[in-house]
Every structure is written in C-alpha cells, then in structure tokens.
Design a protein around this motif. Structure first.
Motif, PDB file in Angstrom:
ATOM      1  N   ARG A 207       0.817  -1.216   0.000  1.00 44.28           N
ATOM      2  CA  ARG A 207       0.000   0.000   0.000  1.00 44.28           C
ATOM      3  C   ARG A 207       0.852   1.268   0.000  1.00 44.28           C
ATOM      4  N   ARG A 208       2.119   1.155   0.342  1.00 44.61           N
ATOM      5  CA  ARG A 208       2.995   2.334   0.301  1.00 44.61           C
ATOM      6  C   ARG A 208       3.162   2.851  -1.131  1.00 44.61           C
TER       7      ARG A 208
ATOM      8  N   ARG B  90      -7.883  -2.882  -4.303  1.00 39.55           N
ATOM      9  CA  ARG B  90      -8.826  -2.119  -5.125  1.00 39.55           C
ATOM     10  C   ARG B  90      -8.531  -0.668  -4.801  1.00 39.55           C
ATOM     11  N   VAL B  91      -8.170   0.090  -5.829  1.00 40.02           N
ATOM     12  CA  VAL B  91      -7.684   1.458  -5.651  1.00 40.02           C
ATOM     13  C   VAL B  91      -8.520   2.399  -6.517  1.00 40.02           C
ATOM     14  N   THR B  92      -8.820   3.582  -6.003  1.00 41.30           N
ATOM     15  CA  THR B  92      -9.490   4.608  -6.801  1.00 41.30           C
ATOM     16  C   THR B  92      -8.446   5.637  -7.220  1.00 41.30           C
ATOM     17  N   LEU B  93      -8.367   5.876  -8.534  1.00 43.17           N
ATOM     18  CA  LEU B  93      -7.445   6.863  -9.093  1.00 43.17           C
ATOM     19  C   LEU B  93      -8.211   8.130  -9.428  1.00 43.17           C
ATOM     20  N   ARG B  94      -7.614   9.274  -9.090  1.00 43.41           N
ATOM     21  CA  ARG B  94      -8.238  10.568  -9.378  1.00 43.41           C
ATOM     22  C   ARG B  94      -7.168  11.539  -9.862  1.00 43.41           C
ATOM     23  N   GLY B  95      -7.590  12.518 -10.640  1.00 46.26           N
ATOM     24  CA  GLY B  95      -6.645  13.537 -11.066  1.00 46.26           C
ATOM     25  C   GLY B  95      -7.267  14.454 -12.094  1.00 46.26           C
ATOM     26  N   THR B  96      -6.451  15.369 -12.585  1.00 45.98           N
ATOM     27  CA  THR B  96      -6.854  16.329 -13.609  1.00 45.98           C
ATOM     28  C   THR B  96      -5.884  16.188 -14.775  1.00 45.98           C
TER      29      THR B  96
ATOM     30  N   THR C 284      -6.156   6.069  -4.000  1.00 45.53           N
ATOM     31  CA  THR C 284      -6.703   5.760  -2.681  1.00 45.53           C
ATOM     32  C   THR C 284      -6.996   4.266  -2.577  1.00 45.53           C
ATOM     33  N   VAL C 285      -6.381   3.602  -1.605  1.00 44.24           N
ATOM     34  CA  VAL C 285      -6.619   2.180  -1.386  1.00 44.24           C
ATOM     35  C   VAL C 285      -7.985   2.019  -0.718  1.00 44.24           C
ATOM     36  N   GLU C 286      -8.887   1.330  -1.407  1.00 42.65           N
ATOM     37  CA  GLU C 286     -10.241   1.113  -0.901  1.00 42.65           C
ATOM     38  C   GLU C 286     -10.360  -0.222  -0.176  1.00 42.65           C
ATOM     39  N   ASP C 287      -9.750  -1.254  -0.731  1.00 43.09           N
ATOM     40  CA  ASP C 287      -9.761  -2.604  -0.154  1.00 43.09           C
ATOM     41  C   ASP C 287      -8.396  -3.216  -0.361  1.00 43.09           C
TER      42      ASP C 287
ATOM     43  N   VAL D  67       4.123   6.800  -3.250  1.00 47.66           N
ATOM     44  CA  VAL D  67       4.739   7.048  -4.554  1.00 47.66           C
ATOM     45  C   VAL D  67       3.745   7.730  -5.489  1.00 47.66           C
ATOM     46  N   ALA D  68       2.581   7.087  -5.717  1.00 46.63           N
ATOM     47  CA  ALA D  68       1.616   7.623  -6.682  1.00 46.63           C
ATOM     48  C   ALA D  68       0.961   8.911  -6.189  1.00 46.63           C
ATOM     49  N   THR D  69       0.472   8.928  -4.954  1.00 46.28           N
ATOM     50  CA  THR D  69      -0.262  10.091  -4.452  1.00 46.28           C
ATOM     51  C   THR D  69       0.661  11.237  -4.056  1.00 46.28           C
TER      52      THR D  69
END
Length: 148
Positions: free
Chosen positions: A19-20, A88-94, A74-77, A25-27
C-alpha cells in the motif's frame, strides 16, 4: 503442516509494503521510496507498458504524475495471501499533460484500479496494474461511451 515456502514477511507486513506504492509514490510523488520498498529488478505490468527496474518505474511514475495534476491513488480494499497482495484502488486527477496520445483536456477523472503485488524478501518484486482505462479515456473525452 510443513511447506516449502519460506515466508520472510507476514501477510500484514506485505499489505503495508504494497500500500505504500499508491499512498506514498503515486499520491505524494515520493519516488525516493521506491528504493526502500521495491526490489532493484522490480517489474511493473500496466497499460503504459512493462517497466523493468527502479529507474524505468520512477520514469513511469513521473510521466503519470506530469500527465495528471493532483494525481491520487486511494486504497479502498486490500487482501493478502502468501506473497501476493490484491488492492482495489481509486485513481483521481486532472488531465494536465499529454497521455497516451491525448492532449491535455483539463478534465477531472475518477476510475477504479486493480493492483496485484508480489512481495519477495520484504520488497515489491512484481506488480500487475489494471486501471479502468476505457472509463478514463471516456472521462477525458478521448472516446465516446458506447450506446446501449
């Protein structure tokens, strides 16, 4: 019961290591963490191609973060068994930079992502990343949503 699998980390430790990647790294864009959490010969399979080794993985993450301002994962599960962690991860951005041939649109996106991570000797050895690429391209306006 005796097994021939030598576990160097517990499943809980493996979850923390895996989860790191999305969280730090990503966020946060902290690619310095890669040396700490990934094997030197790490392999990352994703729609962007196969990144081999720390340098290619760092380049890939920098490309992703430059294409999408305010990128977050964001790690959801999270579940783990043996040396494998599933998230299960939610990706967000612009959309701020060119991505897969699509010029910046300024549009926001939010898509699901499935990540399987294999841990070896306490480090990430291999990752399989499967984001909802079609949903992403639809939200960016690069492809039309199919009609029913």
């Amino acid at each position: 019961m005796v097994t021939d699998m030598a576990a160097t980390t517990t499943t809980e430790e493996n979850k923390q290591i895996a989860r790191r990647f999305p969280e730090e790294v990503a966020t946060k864009g902290n690619t310095d963490v890669l040396e700490e959490i990934c094997a030197e010969d790490v392999i990352d399979h994703s729609p962007l191609g196969e990144a081999r080794g720390l340098e290619e993985l760092e380049d890939q993450m920098e490309f992703l973060r430059s294409a999408f301002g305010d990128f977050s994962a964001t790690v959801e599960d999270i579940v783990a068994e043996g040396d494998t962690v599933a998230m299960r991860v939610t990706l967000r951005g612009t959309h701020k930079g060119e991505f897969m041939g699509v010029e910046p649109t300024g549009r926001d996106f939010e898509v699901g992502n499935m990540v399987f991570t294999r841990i070896e000797d306490g480090k990430i050895a291999e990752r399989w990343v499967q984001p909802d690429t079609l949903g992403l391209m639809q939200q960016l306006g690069a492809v039309d949503r199919p009609e029913k």
